[in-house]
Design an enzyme around this catalytic site. Structure first.
Site, PDB file in Angstrom:
ATOM      1  N   ARG A 113      -1.671  -4.811   6.310  1.00 44.06           N
ATOM      2  CA  ARG A 113      -2.924  -4.270   6.836  1.00 44.06           C
ATOM      3  C   ARG A 113      -4.070  -4.900   6.056  1.00 44.06           C
ATOM      4  O   ARG A 113      -4.048  -4.855   4.821  1.00 44.06           O
ATOM      5  CB  ARG A 113      -2.871  -2.757   6.636  1.00 44.06           C
ATOM      6  CG  ARG A 113      -3.733  -1.959   7.527  1.00 44.06           C
ATOM      7  CD  ARG A 113      -3.373  -0.493   7.450  1.00 44.06           C
ATOM      8  NE  ARG A 113      -3.950   0.201   6.308  1.00 44.06           N
ATOM      9  CZ  ARG A 113      -4.421   1.440   6.346  1.00 44.06           C
ATOM     10  NH1 ARG A 113      -4.378   2.136   7.473  1.00 44.06           N
ATOM     11  NH2 ARG A 113      -4.896   2.018   5.282  1.00 44.06           N
ATOM     12  N   THR A 117     -10.666  -4.542   7.143  1.00 47.56           N
ATOM     13  CA  THR A 117     -10.710  -4.149   8.564  1.00 47.56           C
ATOM     14  C   THR A 117      -9.633  -3.122   8.910  1.00 47.56           C
ATOM     15  O   THR A 117      -9.720  -2.450   9.936  1.00 47.56           O
ATOM     16  CB  THR A 117     -10.503  -5.363   9.480  1.00 47.56           C
ATOM     17  OG1 THR A 117      -9.168  -5.860   9.267  1.00 47.56           O
ATOM     18  CG2 THR A 117     -11.511  -6.456   9.206  1.00 47.56           C
ATOM     19  N   ASP A 211      -1.655   5.104  -1.505  1.00 47.72           N
ATOM     20  CA  ASP A 211      -1.013   3.868  -1.032  1.00 47.72           C
ATOM     21  C   ASP A 211       0.460   3.902  -1.413  1.00 47.72           C
ATOM     22  O   ASP A 211       0.817   3.743  -2.585  1.00 47.72           O
ATOM     23  CB  ASP A 211      -1.711   2.646  -1.643  1.00 47.72           C
ATOM     24  CG  ASP A 211      -1.226   1.357  -0.995  1.00 47.72           C
ATOM     25  OD1 ASP A 211       0.006   1.124  -0.981  1.00 47.72           O
ATOM     26  OD2 ASP A 211      -2.063   0.604  -0.476  1.00 47.72           O
ATOM     27  N   ASP A 214       1.980   0.672  -3.166  1.00 50.04           N
ATOM     28  CA  ASP A 214       1.520   0.509  -4.548  1.00 50.04           C
ATOM     29  C   ASP A 214       2.210   1.511  -5.472  1.00 50.04           C
ATOM     30  O   ASP A 214       2.623   1.168  -6.584  1.00 50.04           O
ATOM     31  CB  ASP A 214       0.000   0.720  -4.631  1.00 50.04           C
ATOM     32  CG  ASP A 214      -0.763  -0.543  -4.268  1.00 50.04           C
ATOM     33  OD1 ASP A 214      -0.134  -1.618  -4.130  1.00 50.04           O
ATOM     34  OD2 ASP A 214      -1.990  -0.449  -4.102  1.00 50.04           O
TER      35      ASP A 214
HETATM   36  C1  PRP Z   1       0.720   0.228   4.819  1.00 48.36           C
HETATM   37  C2  PRP Z   1       1.945   0.988   5.269  1.00 48.36           C
HETATM   38  C3  PRP Z   1       2.063   0.614   6.733  1.00 48.36           C
HETATM   39  C4  PRP Z   1       0.628   0.489   7.140  1.00 48.36           C
HETATM   40  C5  PRP Z   1       0.240   1.698   7.926  1.00 48.36           C
HETATM   41  O1  PRP Z   1       1.070  -1.087   4.562  1.00 48.36           O
HETATM   42  O2  PRP Z   1       3.099   0.677   4.551  1.00 48.36           O
HETATM   43  O3  PRP Z   1       2.770  -0.591   6.927  1.00 48.36           O
HETATM   44  O4  PRP Z   1      -0.154   0.369   5.938  1.00 48.36           O
HETATM   45  O5  PRP Z   1      -1.083   1.641   8.317  1.00 48.36           O
HETATM   46  P1  PRP Z   1      -1.547   1.564   9.841  1.00 48.36           P
HETATM   47  O6  PRP Z   1      -0.729   2.554  10.600  1.00 48.36           O
HETATM   48  O7  PRP Z   1      -3.005   1.931   9.776  1.00 48.36           O
HETATM   49  O8  PRP Z   1      -1.352   0.162  10.309  1.00 48.36           O
HETATM   50  P2  PRP Z   1       0.140  -2.162   3.849  1.00 48.36           P
HETATM   51  O9  PRP Z   1      -0.331  -3.159   4.854  1.00 48.36           O
HETATM   52  O10 PRP Z   1      -0.903  -1.497   3.001  1.00 48.36           O
HETATM   53  O11 PRP Z   1       1.148  -2.968   2.957  1.00 48.36           O
HETATM   54  P3  PRP Z   1       2.274  -2.553   1.899  1.00 48.36           P
HETATM   55  O12 PRP Z   1       3.488  -2.253   2.721  1.00 48.36           O
HETATM   56  O13 PRP Z   1       2.408  -3.780   1.081  1.00 48.36           O
HETATM   57  O14 PRP Z   1       1.794  -1.368   1.117  1.00 48.36           O
HETATM   58  N1  URA Z   2      -0.941   3.126   4.032  1.00 45.76           N
HETATM   59  C1  URA Z   2      -0.620   3.933   2.993  1.00 45.76           C
HETATM   60  O1  URA Z   2       0.121   3.520   2.084  1.00 45.76           O
HETATM   61  N2  URA Z   2      -1.115   5.183   2.983  1.00 45.76           N
HETATM   62  C2  URA Z   2      -1.933   5.664   3.954  1.00 45.76           C
HETATM   63  O2  URA Z   2      -2.365   6.826   3.871  1.00 45.76           O
HETATM   64  C3  URA Z   2      -2.258   4.804   5.015  1.00 45.76           C
HETATM   65  C4  URA Z   2      -1.745   3.541   5.028  1.00 45.76           C
END
Ligand code: PRP
Ligand code: URA
Length: 223
Positions: A113, A117, A211, A214
């Site tokens: 993500r 944006t 997050d 993280d």
């Molecule tokens: C986070 C999470 C999902 C996404 C959800 O991933 O693990 O994949 O955001 O958000 P959305 O429904 O608004 O698309 P991120 O891209 O932050 O990466 P990560 O898996 O490395 O934490």
């Molecule tokens: N990704 C996360 O890890 N947490 C949230 O709340 C939304 C997106």
């Protein structure tokens, strides 16, 4: 939201809200909790999600002889299964599926993500060649805006997987994300342990967990 045993249009399968589940959520939602506790408690929730998701897949009769000479009229999975974590956070769910089904094929879809944006960007996918003949457990612990889930579903559709053969397994889901996914794919089954209140202005869920990736992988540590 309904808790049903059989697949239904736009069904959200919410785990039974037991006191034990609430205690596990208390650990993972606590901003001060140590990472080892976060990983252990989220793993226990994910295991419950996986068992629930596996119950939604097709079964067929399979009789076995018991040691005392009777026949047990059992069941076994009627089709092959595949797990597909959305990298990175979805990989936290892979060990729990592997613990239940050690030999299960695992595909990967790397979507991130955008930090500003909040729109998903697809970088990479590697999926079993016969994925269109499998039941697919699509795994991502966070369903927030739904953008990432929709992008991952598109990848699977592009490989010939029907929506009816997918189950989206997630730890936390926002109403906005559920609505976005069901607006485009009304039949998609979603298994979750909590439906949150809403998204905040940064597209994070509240009360939420912060997050997930993280916190699970330790990349929130700055020193
Ligand atoms: C986070 C999470 C999902 C996404 C959800 O991933 O693990 O994949 O955001 O958000 P959305 O429904 O608004 O698309 P991120 O891209 O932050 O990466 P990560 O898996 O490395 O934490
Ligand atoms: N990704 C996360 O890890 N947490 C949230 O709340 C939304 C997106």
């Amino acid at each position: 939201m309904t808790m049903t045993a059989a697949p239904a249009l736009g069904t959200v399968h919410l785990l039974p809200q037991t006191r034990q589940l609430r205690a596990l959520h208390t650990i993972i939602r606590d901003r001060h909790v140590a990472r080892e506790q976060f990983v252990a408690a989220s793993g226990r929730i994910i295991r419950q999600l996986m068992e629930t998701a596996l119950d939604l897949l097709p079964y067929e009769p399979w009789d076995v002889p018991t040691p005392v000479g009777r026949t047990y009229p059992g069941l076994r999975h009627a089709s092959a299964i595949c797990g597909v974590p959305v990298v990175r956070a979805g990989e936290s769910m892979e060990p729990e599926l592997r613990a239940i089904m050690p030999g299960v094929p695992i595909g990967k879809i790397l979507i991130q993500r955008d930090k500003v944006t909040k729109l998903p960007r697809l970088y990479y996918s590697a999926l079993p060649a016969d994925i269109d003949r499998r039941q697919v457990l699509l795994m991502d612990p966070m369903l927030a805006t739904g953008g990432t889930a929709l992008a991952a579903i598109e990848v699977l559709l592009g490989r010939g997987v029907e929506v009816d053969d997918m189950v989206f397994v997630t730890l936390l889901a926002a109403p906005e994300g559920i609505a976005a996914v069901h607006a485009r794919h009304p039949g998609l089954r979603i298994v979750t342990s909590a439906v949150e209140e809403r998204l905040n202005e940064n597209a994070y869920m509240v009360p939420g967990i912060g997050d997930f990736g993280d916190r699970y992988f330790g990349t929130d540590i700055t020193r």
